[in-house]
Design an enzyme around this catalytic site. Structure first.
Site, mmCIF file in Angstrom:
data_model
loop_
_atom_site.group_PDB
_atom_site.id
_atom_site.type_symbol
_atom_site.label_atom_id
_atom_site.label_comp_id
_atom_site.label_asym_id
_atom_site.label_seq_id
_atom_site.Cartn_x
_atom_site.Cartn_y
_atom_site.Cartn_z
ATOM 1 N N CYS A 197 -1.744 9.571 2.192
ATOM 2 C CA CYS A 197 -1.327 8.954 0.923
ATOM 3 C C CYS A 197 -2.245 9.391 -0.215
ATOM 4 O O CYS A 197 -1.837 9.434 -1.373
ATOM 5 C CB CYS A 197 -1.343 7.442 1.054
ATOM 6 S SG CYS A 197 -2.917 6.801 1.644
ATOM 7 N N GLU A 257 0.881 -1.173 0.000
ATOM 8 C CA GLU A 257 0.000 0.000 0.000
ATOM 9 C C GLU A 257 0.915 1.218 0.000
ATOM 10 O O GLU A 257 1.462 1.583 1.034
ATOM 11 C CB GLU A 257 -0.904 -0.012 1.244
ATOM 12 C CG GLU A 257 -1.905 -1.160 1.274
ATOM 13 C CD GLU A 257 -3.038 -0.985 0.259
ATOM 14 O OE1 GLU A 257 -3.220 0.127 -0.260
ATOM 15 O OE2 GLU A 257 -3.727 -1.983 -0.017
HETATM 16 P P1 NAD Z 1 7.537 5.521 7.764
HETATM 17 O O1 NAD Z 1 8.794 6.303 7.708
HETATM 18 O O2 NAD Z 1 6.763 5.472 9.015
HETATM 19 O O3 NAD Z 1 7.913 4.037 7.272
HETATM 20 C C1 NAD Z 1 6.988 3.003 7.115
HETATM 21 C C2 NAD Z 1 7.488 1.747 7.788
HETATM 22 O O4 NAD Z 1 8.660 1.285 7.142
HETATM 23 C C3 NAD Z 1 7.817 1.967 9.249
HETATM 24 O O5 NAD Z 1 7.235 0.954 10.015
HETATM 25 C C4 NAD Z 1 9.326 1.921 9.269
HETATM 26 O O6 NAD Z 1 9.841 1.398 10.475
HETATM 27 C C5 NAD Z 1 9.662 1.009 8.102
HETATM 28 N N1 NAD Z 1 10.969 1.322 7.527
HETATM 29 C C6 NAD Z 1 11.459 2.542 7.247
HETATM 30 N N2 NAD Z 1 12.682 2.422 6.670
HETATM 31 C C7 NAD Z 1 12.938 1.106 6.593
HETATM 32 C C8 NAD Z 1 14.041 0.339 6.100
HETATM 33 N N3 NAD Z 1 15.123 0.917 5.579
HETATM 34 N N4 NAD Z 1 13.959 -1.002 6.175
HETATM 35 C C9 NAD Z 1 12.880 -1.600 6.716
HETATM 36 N N5 NAD Z 1 11.828 -0.917 7.194
HETATM 37 C C10 NAD Z 1 11.857 0.404 7.144
HETATM 38 O O7 NAD Z 1 6.499 6.033 6.728
HETATM 39 P P2 NAD Z 1 6.690 6.437 5.238
HETATM 40 O O8 NAD Z 1 7.097 5.259 4.435
HETATM 41 O O9 NAD Z 1 7.475 7.674 5.072
HETATM 42 O O10 NAD Z 1 5.140 6.771 4.956
HETATM 43 C C11 NAD Z 1 4.746 7.648 4.036
HETATM 44 C C12 NAD Z 1 4.494 6.956 2.710
HETATM 45 O O11 NAD Z 1 3.499 5.982 2.883
HETATM 46 C C13 NAD Z 1 3.977 7.900 1.662
HETATM 47 O O12 NAD Z 1 4.580 7.600 0.438
HETATM 48 C C14 NAD Z 1 2.487 7.592 1.607
HETATM 49 O O13 NAD Z 1 1.888 7.903 0.376
HETATM 50 C C15 NAD Z 1 2.481 6.122 1.896
HETATM 51 N N6 NAD Z 1 1.224 5.699 2.475
HETATM 52 C C16 NAD Z 1 0.446 4.839 1.773
HETATM 53 C C17 NAD Z 1 -0.776 4.454 2.282
HETATM 54 C C18 NAD Z 1 -1.682 3.513 1.547
HETATM 55 O O14 NAD Z 1 -2.558 2.942 2.185
HETATM 56 N N7 NAD Z 1 -1.532 3.325 0.244
HETATM 57 C C19 NAD Z 1 -1.192 4.935 3.521
HETATM 58 C C20 NAD Z 1 -0.368 5.795 4.199
HETATM 59 C C21 NAD Z 1 0.854 6.173 3.688
#
Ligand code: NAD
Length: 514
Positions: free
Chosen positions: A252, A218
């Protein structure tokens, strides 16, 4: 407020082994057990709503009503739906009647995939962790759930409550950052659901590939808005601006950029300004905490500031950044071009670039030149305009005259396409994600006596021909060929009936005249 403690990395393999053992006991197969755990999850939220609101405020500066309206209540609703539907969703499904196969009783058993790993991001930390978790419980899976480290208050609260209220034999919350998530990803799972950004999604995909683990992604991307001057402009402006104000645009599905006819740009921006004035009677920079959410981290504030500093567009509304409070005033930048810094990545913050275009065709071209977005928005009252945009583009969702809220609409799937994600969550679609469709038949011996024995050697041509006759598919006429007139029997039948009715009527008229 609970204090966030990371799960020791060395404990993770043991948690993994415990959950596989727990799943193999078979306890999650019972529908009553699943319902019990779902109800505990729903009450965990309802009974601690105020604590969740406070934690979300501490992490995101989010106004309390926004957390209730956009995160906590929809989540409780989703869990309630799973609770009420799990029996129906899990019932073995008989397949459509087929004269050839019905004696074997073909059916689909809805079985849990096994032990799932669910990784969530920071922006809706409760909904995006516990929503898929509820789907996994409903499907009968065991699960490890891993919240974001960027929301320490909320993640600590969820850790405390999940360990207190849910069955630790089969459900565990692991708190941590990259090292903990990396350790989790080294292990084999029966399904991984990752919500977050595309860069980490690639790491997750590599890790899943190592064990051939099925994966739901997602993700996000740049969700475009296309404006037709024939729209309800005040409503459009309010809804679009709201999509950037709610959670400070860290959604998102937030409208990422707007494509507007060149000669209409100033009218549109003026409408955004009126909406801004309505939303913020007091300058948002001076308004009390809790008026609007702030940006999650210093790193994200700096990222957004860099984008604003680099833009070659004109800041028409807002533009102020209070780095100390991690607060950015909702900002509209006009006259943005496709190669602008603001178009180089998903914004995920309260900044809205407006790009003037010469036609709807140009707007469609701009959307199609980029990754398929999670949502595509169009504001118009013209059905043809809407159809043209939707029929000539691809996106996770196609939404007219609204933004963001389709995620909460009952019975709609939620998911992206291509780089905005793959697979679906919410409601029955979430249940299906964690469910294996296990095909089953039970073929009685007497079936062999009819025809099936033809499959055994030594082969008997006659018997095989008889079997083939039963199972050979008859294809429709070749593409381009016209079916013979004789084969158009429905047409003949209708003509014959019309003829008969006419004849009877004619006779009765002639009869009565005589
Ligand atoms: P975040 O930084 O919280 O990371 C998400 C998860 O990935 C966390 O649990 C984190 O611990 C893990 N993570 C981060 N770096 C990692 C690595 N190097 N290795 C392993 N795990 C790792 O959140 P984010 O990714 O910045 O969230 C924002 C993004 O999520 C945006 O692109 C947004 O569009 C997307 N998003 C999508 C949805 C959906 O349902 N489609 C919903 C919300 C957010």
């Amino acid at each position: 407020m609970s204090k966030l403690e990371y799960t020791p990395v060395e404990e993770i393999p043991k948690i993994h082994a415990d959950l596989y053992r727990g799943f193999r006991t078979g306890k999650t197969k019972s529908i009553e057990y699943r319902k019990d755990q779902l109800l505990r999850l729903a009450y965990l939220l309802q009974d601690n709503k105020k604590r969740f609101e406070d934690a979300l405020f501490a992490d995101l500066g989010r106004p309390h009503p926004e957390s209730v309206l956009l995160e906590l209540d929809p989540l409780i609703g989703d869990i309630k739906e799973a609770y009420g539907s799990v029996k129906k969703w899990s019932a073995t499904e008989k397949v459509r009647f087929s004269p050839k196969w019905f004696p074997m009783g073909p059916a689909i058993r809805k079985e849990p995939k096994g032990v799932a790993l669910i990784i969530a991001p920071f922006n809706y930390p409760v909904l995006l962790l516990l929503g898929p978790f509820a789907s996994a419980i409903a499907a009968g899976c065991a699960a490890v759930i891993k919240p974001s480290e960027l929301t320490p208050a909320t993640s600590a609260l969820m850790g405390e409550l999940v360990s207190k209220h849910l069955d630790q034999d089969v459900y565990r919350l692991v708190n941590g950052a990259i090292p903990e998530t990396t350790k989790l990803l080294e292990l084999p799972w029966n399904h991984i659901l990752y919500t977050g950004n595309g860069r980490v999604a690639k790491l997750v995909s590599h890790a899943a590939a190592e064990h051939l683990t099925p994966l739901t992604l997602e993700l996000g991307g740049k969700s475009a808005v296309i404006i037709d001057p024939k729209c309800d402009l005040p409503t459009a402006a309010k809804r679009i601006l709201w999509g950037k104000v709610a959670n400070a645009g860290q959604i998102c599905l937030a409208p990422d950029y707007v494509l507007v006819p060149r000669q209409f740009q100033d009218t549109f921006v003026a409408a955004l300004q009126r909406a801004f004035n309505e939303f913020f009677p007091v300058d948002p920079l001076k308004a009390p905490e809790g008026t609007m959410a702030h940006v999650i981290s210093d790193a994200h504030v700096q990222r957004l500031k860099r984008l604003l500093d680099a833009t070659r567009g004109t800041i028409a509304i807002g533009g102020q950044v209070d780095a100390a409070r991690r607060f950015i005033v909702p900002t509209v930048v006009k006259d943005v071009k496709t190669d602008d810094a603001l178009m180089s990545e998903e914004i995920f913050g309260p900044i809205l670039p407006v790009l003037p275009v010469d036609s709807v065709d140009e707007a469609i071209e701009i959307v199609n030149a980029r990754d398929h977005p999670l949502a595509l928005y169009v504001f118009t009252t013209d059905a043809k305009f809407k159809a043209k945009v939707f029929d000539n583009t691809q996106s996770g969702a196609a939404i007219a005259n609204e933004v963001v809220i389709h995620l909460g609409v009952d019975h709609l799937p939620f998911g992206g396409i291509g780089p905005s994600g793959s697979g679906y969550t919410t409601g029955k679609f979430g249940f299906d994600t964690f469910t294996h469709l296990r095909a089953t038949i039970d073929n009685p011996s007497w079936v062999d006596k009819l025809v099936m024995s033809a499959r055994y050697p030594p082969y008997d041509r006659g018997a095989i021909q008889k079997l083939n006759k039963m199972s050979k598919p008859t294809l429709p006429p070749r593409p381009g060929s016209r079916p013979s007139l004789l084969k158009r029997w429905p047409l003949w039948l209708i003509l014959a009936l019309v003829g008969l009715v006419t004849k009877v009527k004619w006779r009765s008229i002639v009869g009565s005249a005589a």
